[in-house]
Enzyme design. Structure first.
Site, PDB file in Angstrom:
ATOM      1  N   SER A  47       0.854  -1.185   0.000  1.00 12.27           N
ATOM      2  CA  SER A  47       0.000   0.000   0.000  1.00 12.27           C
ATOM      3  C   SER A  47       0.891   1.236   0.000  1.00 12.27           C
ATOM      4  O   SER A  47       1.657   1.421  -0.938  1.00 12.27           O
ATOM      5  CB  SER A  47      -0.952  -0.024   1.203  1.00 12.27           C
ATOM      6  OG  SER A  47      -1.850   1.069   1.146  1.00 12.27           O
ATOM      7  N   THR A  48       0.848   2.043   1.063  1.00 16.89           N
ATOM      8  CA  THR A  48       1.628   3.284   1.089  1.00 16.89           C
ATOM      9  C   THR A  48       3.118   2.999   0.881  1.00 16.89           C
ATOM     10  O   THR A  48       3.712   2.203   1.598  1.00 16.89           O
ATOM     11  CB  THR A  48       1.443   3.987   2.442  1.00 16.89           C
ATOM     12  OG1 THR A  48       0.057   4.047   2.751  1.00 16.89           O
ATOM     13  CG2 THR A  48       2.041   5.382   2.410  1.00 16.89           C
ATOM     14  N   HIS A  66      -2.821  -1.120  -3.266  1.00 20.02           N
ATOM     15  CA  HIS A  66      -3.952  -0.229  -3.058  1.00 20.02           C
ATOM     16  C   HIS A  66      -3.780   0.990  -3.961  1.00 20.02           C
ATOM     17  O   HIS A  66      -2.849   1.782  -3.770  1.00 20.02           O
ATOM     18  CB  HIS A  66      -4.028   0.218  -1.601  1.00 20.02           C
ATOM     19  CG  HIS A  66      -4.245  -0.911  -0.637  1.00 20.02           C
ATOM     20  ND1 HIS A  66      -3.981  -0.803   0.714  1.00 20.02           N
ATOM     21  CD2 HIS A  66      -4.723  -2.170  -0.825  1.00 20.02           C
ATOM     22  CE1 HIS A  66      -4.283  -1.941   1.318  1.00 20.02           C
ATOM     23  NE2 HIS A  66      -4.721  -2.786   0.405  1.00 20.02           N
ATOM     24  N   MET A 120       0.059   1.147   4.908  1.00 20.97           N
ATOM     25  CA  MET A 120      -0.707   1.601   6.062  1.00 20.97           C
ATOM     26  C   MET A 120      -1.804   0.586   6.364  1.00 20.97           C
ATOM     27  O   MET A 120      -2.438   0.061   5.460  1.00 20.97           O
ATOM     28  CB  MET A 120      -1.317   2.969   5.727  1.00 20.97           C
ATOM     29  CG  MET A 120      -2.068   3.645   6.837  1.00 20.97           C
ATOM     30  SD  MET A 120      -2.477   5.359   6.365  1.00 20.97           S
ATOM     31  CE  MET A 120      -3.585   5.106   4.977  1.00 20.97           C
ATOM     32  N   ASP A 147      -4.056  -4.807   6.008  1.00 15.61           N
ATOM     33  CA  ASP A 147      -4.473  -5.666   4.907  1.00 15.61           C
ATOM     34  C   ASP A 147      -3.304  -6.546   4.469  1.00 15.61           C
ATOM     35  O   ASP A 147      -2.184  -6.067   4.317  1.00 15.61           O
ATOM     36  CB  ASP A 147      -4.955  -4.814   3.725  1.00 15.61           C
ATOM     37  CG  ASP A 147      -5.506  -5.656   2.587  1.00 15.61           C
ATOM     38  OD1 ASP A 147      -6.093  -6.720   2.855  1.00 15.61           O
ATOM     39  OD2 ASP A 147      -5.343  -5.241   1.419  1.00 15.61           O
TER      40      ASP A 147
END
Length: 355
Positions: A170-171, A196, A289, A292
Site C-alpha cells: 500500500s503506502t 492499493h 498503512m 491488509d
C-alpha cells in the site's frame, strides 16, 4: 508521572486554488491530532513558509503556476527531504504525474475528482487525515535513480515446476514493487500483485512497472492465464484472485465488497493463492498503512508457502508488514533490496501441522 501528550502533526497546505486550500485546511483542522500551520498558493510562497513554520508534512497540488509540483518536489527532496502527500486529479495525466511524484519521494497521495472537488475531498476527509498523520512518521527517502537492477541469480527452491509469486503493498508500495520487479530475471515465475490504488491509476502503474522490469507487466484481465516471465497487477477498484484450472492458474476479477476498506485487497489475493497454490507459492508483504494482507500471509504460511515481510528499516510505513510479523505470518523479515532473492530462493518448507 503522566506521559507527555504527543503534539499535533503540523501541516502546510500548498494548492493554487483558494477554495481547495480553504477546504483542505478545514478538513485537516477537524482532526485534533493535526494542526494546519499555514497555506501557500504556489511553491515560491511555500518555500518561504517551510523555513518560517517548520511543518512536519506538506500536502502538495500537482499542477500549480510559476513552478509545477514535480519540480518543487524534486528540489525539496534534494535539499530538504520531508514527508509530502500529493493531491492529484483522478485522470490518466494525474496518474502519471502522481507516480512520478512517488518516484521522487512523496510518501502518499490523495486523489480528487475533476468535477465537484469540494464534495470529493470532503467524502475522503477521514482518509486524508489518516494519510497525513501516517506521513508524519514515514521514512522519507532521498531521490533515487530509476532503472533495472542486475537480475537475481541462484536456484529457485520449489518442490515442483509449478511456481507462483505474490506481492502485496500500500503506502510506499508503488516504488517498493518497482524495486522488487527490477531485480527479477526475465524467466521468473508468474507474479501477481495487489497494490492499493485507484482505478484510473492501476493501468499507468502496470505500464510503469513494465518499463522498469525484464518481466512483461500488465494489468490483470479476468480469465487470463498466468505465465512465467509475466507479472499481473490487480486493477484499481477490483479484487484479484487466483484460481486453478487443470494444470494452470488463471486471474479472476470480482467486484464484491471491499475487505477492510480495500478493493483490491491483499488478503483476498493471498487467501486465494493459499487455497489453490499452497506450498508452490512464495509471497511478500511490503510497506503499507493498516493491516491488509497480514491474515492472508498467515493463511499462506499455514498452507506451506514461503512468506516474507519487508523489514521496518526499509519500509515507508511499517503497518502492513508489521501486522503480519505480529501475527507470526512471516517466516522472515527482509530489507527491500533482498525481497526478490527471498521470493526466488525460499527457505525449506516448514511443517504446517499444529500451527
Amino acid at each position: 508521572m503522566a506521559p507527555t501528550p504527543r503534539r499535533p502533526v503540523r501541516v502546510l497546505v500548498i494548492d493554487d486554488s483558494a477554495l481547495v486550500r480553504k477546504l483542505m485546511a478545514e478538513l485537516l483542522s477537524a482532526d485534533p491530532r493535526i494542526e494546519v500551520v499555514g497555506t501557500a498558493a504556489d511553491p515560491f510562497i511555500a518555500r518561504e513558509k517551510i523555513k518560517q513554520l517548520a511543518p512536519d508534512v506538506l500536502t502538495l497540488d500537482v499542477e500549480m503556476p510559476r513552478m509545477d509540483g514535480l519540480t518543487f518536489l524534486r528540489n525539496l527532496m534534494r535539499l530538504r527531504p520531508m514527508p509530502v502527500v500529493m493531491v492529484s486529479s483522478l485522470t490518466e495525466r494525474g496518474a502519471q504525474v502522481t507516480l512520478d511524484a512517488l518516484a521522487l519521494g512523496a510518501v502518499d497521495f490523495v486523489a480528487k475528482p475533476r468535477i465537484d472537488v469540494a464534495r470529493g475531498l470532503a467524502g475522503h476527509a477521514r482518509l486524508l487525515c489518516e494519510k497525513v498523520r501516517q506521513a508524519a512518521g514515514a521514512r522519507v527517502c532521498r531521490l533515487q535513480p530509476e532503472g533495472i537492477a542486475a537480475p537475481v541469480a541462484g536456484p529457485i527452491g520449489y518442490r515442483t515446476t509449478d511456481r507462483l509469486l505474490a506481492i502485496g503493498a500500500s503506502t510506499g508500495g508503488t516504488e517498493a514493487i518497482r524495486s522488487v520487479l527490477a531485480s527479477m530475471p526475465a524467466d521468473a515465475p508468474a507474479t501477481v500483485i495487489a497494490q492499493h490504488i485507484p482505478a484510473p491509476f492501476s493501468g499507468p502503474f502496470a505500464q510503469r512497472l513494465d518499463r522498469h522490469s525484464r518481466l512483461t507487466v500488465v494489468e490483470a484481465r479476468d480469465g487470463e492465464q498466468l505465465l512465467a516471465g509475466h507479472a499481473y497487477v490487480a486493477p484499481g477498484g477490483r479484487h484479484l484472485r487466483v484460481r486453478r484450472g487443470g494444470a494452470r492458474w488463471y486471474c479472476e476479477l470480482a467486484d464484491d465488497e471491499p475487505v477492510r476498506g480495500h478493493r483490491p485487497s491483499v488478503d483476498v489475493l493471498f487467501e486465494s493463492i493459499a487455497r489453490h497454490a499452497g506450498g508452490n507459492a512464495a509471497a511478500a508483504l511490503l510497506t503499507g498503512m493498516g493491516d491488509d494482507g497480514a491474515r492472508g500471509l498467515l493463511a499462506l504460511r499455514n498452507a506451506g508457502a514461503a512468506t516474507f515481510a519487508q523489514d521496518q528499516a526499509s519500509s515507508v510505513i511499517w503497518g502492513m508488514p508489521g501486522a503480519a510479523v505480529a501475527l507470526g505470518a512471516a517466516q522472515r523479515m527482509v530489507p527491500l533490496d533482498e525481497v526478490a532473492t527471498a521470493l526466488l530462493t525460499p527457505p525449506p518448507r516448514e511443517a504446517t501441522a499444529n500451527r
